[in-house]
Design an enzyme around this catalytic site. Structure first.
Site, short mmCIF file in Angstrom:
data_model
loop_
_atom_site.label_atom_id
_atom_site.label_comp_id
_atom_site.label_asym_id
_atom_site.label_seq_id
_atom_site.Cartn_x
_atom_site.Cartn_y
_atom_site.Cartn_z
N ARG A 149 25.47 -6.61 -27.89
CA ARG A 149 24.68 -6.51 -26.66
C ARG A 149 24.67 -5.06 -26.20
O ARG A 149 25.56 -4.28 -26.55
CB ARG A 149 25.27 -7.39 -25.56
CG ARG A 149 25.32 -8.88 -25.86
CD ARG A 149 25.95 -9.63 -24.70
NE ARG A 149 25.95 -11.08 -24.90
CZ ARG A 149 26.95 -11.78 -25.38
NH1 ARG A 149 28.07 -11.15 -25.73
NH2 ARG A 149 26.88 -13.08 -25.52
N LYS A 152 30.65 -11.23 -22.85
CA LYS A 152 30.44 -11.81 -21.54
C LYS A 152 31.66 -12.61 -21.11
O LYS A 152 32.34 -13.22 -21.92
CB LYS A 152 29.21 -12.74 -21.57
CG LYS A 152 27.89 -12.00 -21.57
CD LYS A 152 26.73 -12.97 -21.42
CE LYS A 152 25.41 -12.24 -21.31
NZ LYS A 152 24.27 -13.18 -21.15
N HIS A 168 18.07 -5.60 -27.23
CA HIS A 168 18.07 -7.05 -27.40
C HIS A 168 17.28 -7.45 -28.65
O HIS A 168 17.62 -8.42 -29.33
CB HIS A 168 17.48 -7.72 -26.17
CG HIS A 168 17.53 -9.22 -26.22
ND1 HIS A 168 18.70 -9.93 -26.20
CD2 HIS A 168 16.53 -10.14 -26.31
CE1 HIS A 168 18.44 -11.23 -26.26
NE2 HIS A 168 17.14 -11.38 -26.33
N ARG A 221 19.47 -6.99 -31.65
CA ARG A 221 20.45 -8.08 -31.69
C ARG A 221 19.77 -9.36 -32.20
O ARG A 221 20.35 -10.09 -33.00
CB ARG A 221 21.04 -8.28 -30.30
CG ARG A 221 21.97 -9.48 -30.13
CD ARG A 221 22.60 -9.43 -28.74
NE ARG A 221 23.13 -10.70 -28.29
CZ ARG A 221 24.36 -11.15 -28.56
NH1 ARG A 221 25.17 -10.44 -29.31
NH2 ARG A 221 24.77 -12.31 -28.09
N HIS A 262 28.61 -16.32 -28.61
CA HIS A 262 28.08 -17.40 -27.78
C HIS A 262 29.14 -18.47 -27.58
O HIS A 262 29.77 -18.92 -28.54
CB HIS A 262 26.86 -18.04 -28.43
CG HIS A 262 25.63 -17.18 -28.34
ND1 HIS A 262 24.52 -17.38 -29.15
CD2 HIS A 262 25.31 -16.14 -27.53
CE1 HIS A 262 23.59 -16.49 -28.84
NE2 HIS A 262 24.05 -15.73 -27.88
N TYR A 304 18.56 -18.99 -29.40
CA TYR A 304 18.48 -17.53 -29.55
C TYR A 304 17.92 -17.10 -30.89
O TYR A 304 17.22 -16.10 -31.00
CB TYR A 304 19.88 -16.95 -29.37
CG TYR A 304 19.95 -15.47 -29.18
CD1 TYR A 304 19.97 -14.61 -30.27
CD2 TYR A 304 20.01 -14.92 -27.91
CE1 TYR A 304 20.05 -13.25 -30.11
CE2 TYR A 304 20.09 -13.55 -27.73
CZ TYR A 304 20.12 -12.72 -28.84
OH TYR A 304 20.20 -11.37 -28.66
#
Length: 302
Positions: A149, A171, A240, A243, A266, A275
């Site tokens: 990211r 994240k 993005h 990615r 994830h 995704y």
């Protein structure tokens, strides 16, 4: 109650949140809660203790009518939920009124991955071998090699490079290790030999700008857009999309959804399924070749 009194509780909440959330999340939540505060003042809310589901529905409805995108509305609702949970913990509310509001439906539009050959041609384009050019090449290769990211790449420090792997903080402050391909390692080594010409004394960031400080998110985005134009890529390029290309190309080759999930960081497999994009023709060919019912007509002919 005045806005200043309402804002005092929000500042206390944000100070508490700062212990675990990223600066970007704090900035976003501050904007979201400032909008709520203004709305609450307009409604003459006597205090946060009077916050209820009806008022929150009116607030989110007004934000939707103002043209706020579904993704922004979802984040705004998440900010409200975190704040009201905080108020519940303080005894200001008996329950979280946000839980009875409906989350906006999210569009499933995702950026198209770049064509493998076109991306390879872009990455292999020659550059002038200056320190900045080496830095940019290393960033490009690392984005695509490891599926990072933007925030993860920008936050990298030198000690997070560990040979054929890089340790990143994803994240929710969840660490993970991802492999670094040979082309990316070569580009990083080339950059590290000249990094000292730009980096300020004591700077720990892997990627730095001309002033010697850590390269920010916006600066990285602008560099990628500039490189796309400079190298003749006829498509918009942003982190993005690299990615997404990483995930799509890897999934098309390996068909290992779980592995891609781990590499992307994830928490849920469903996120990876949305995704990434499977090559439908590849799946159809595999089905025709493997499924016994798909081969029946061919068997009968024999």
């Amino acid at each position: 109650m005045t806005e200043s009194v309402l804002r005092a509780d929000i500042e206390a909440f944000l100070a508490d949140l700062a212990q675990s959330a990223s600066p970007a999340t704090l900035d976003a939540y501050r904007r979201d809660l400032a909008a709520l505060t203004a709305f609450a003042a307009e409604q003459d809310l006597p205090g946060w203790h009077a916050l209820d589901t009806a008022l929150l529905r009116r607030f989110l409805g007004r934000e939707r009518s103002r043209g706020l995108a579904p993704r922004s509305l979802a984040r705004r609702r998440a900010a409200l939920s975190r704040f009201t949970e905080y108020l519940v913990s303080l005894g200001r509310l008996s329950h979280n009124p946000v839980s009875l509001t409906q989350a906006p439906r999210q569009p499933k539009h995702l950026p198209h991955p770049l064509d493998v050959d076109r991306l390879a041609q872009f990455l292999d384009a020659p550059h002038d071998d200056t320190p900045l050019a080496r830095r940019d090449q290393a960033m490009l290769e690392l984005f695509y090699s490891s599926g990072l990211r933007l925030a993860e790449l920008a936050a990298l420090d030198l000690d997070q490079l560990q040979g054929p792997r890089v340790r990143v903080m994803g994240k929710g402050s969840k660490p993970r290790q991802v492999p670094v391909g040979s082309r990316a390692r070569a580009a990083l080594e080339a950059w590290l030999t000249v990094r000292g010409q730009l980096a300020a004394s004591g700077e720990t960031a892997l990627f730095v700008g001309i002033r010697g400080q850590r390269l920010g998110h916006r600066a990285i985005q602008l560099r990628l857009a500039h490189l796309a134009k400079e190298r003749g890529l006829a498509e918009h390029l942003h982190p993005h999309r690299l990615r997404h290309s990483f995930a799509s190309h890897l999934l098309e080759s390996s068909q290992d959804l779980r592995a891609v999930q781990e590499l992307l960081g994830h928490a849920n497999l469903s996120t990876t399924q949305i995704y990434t994009r499977l090559d439908w023709q590849h799946l159809a060919d595999s089905y025709d070749a493997a499924h016994p019912r798909a081969r029946r007509s061919e068997t009968r002919k024999k």
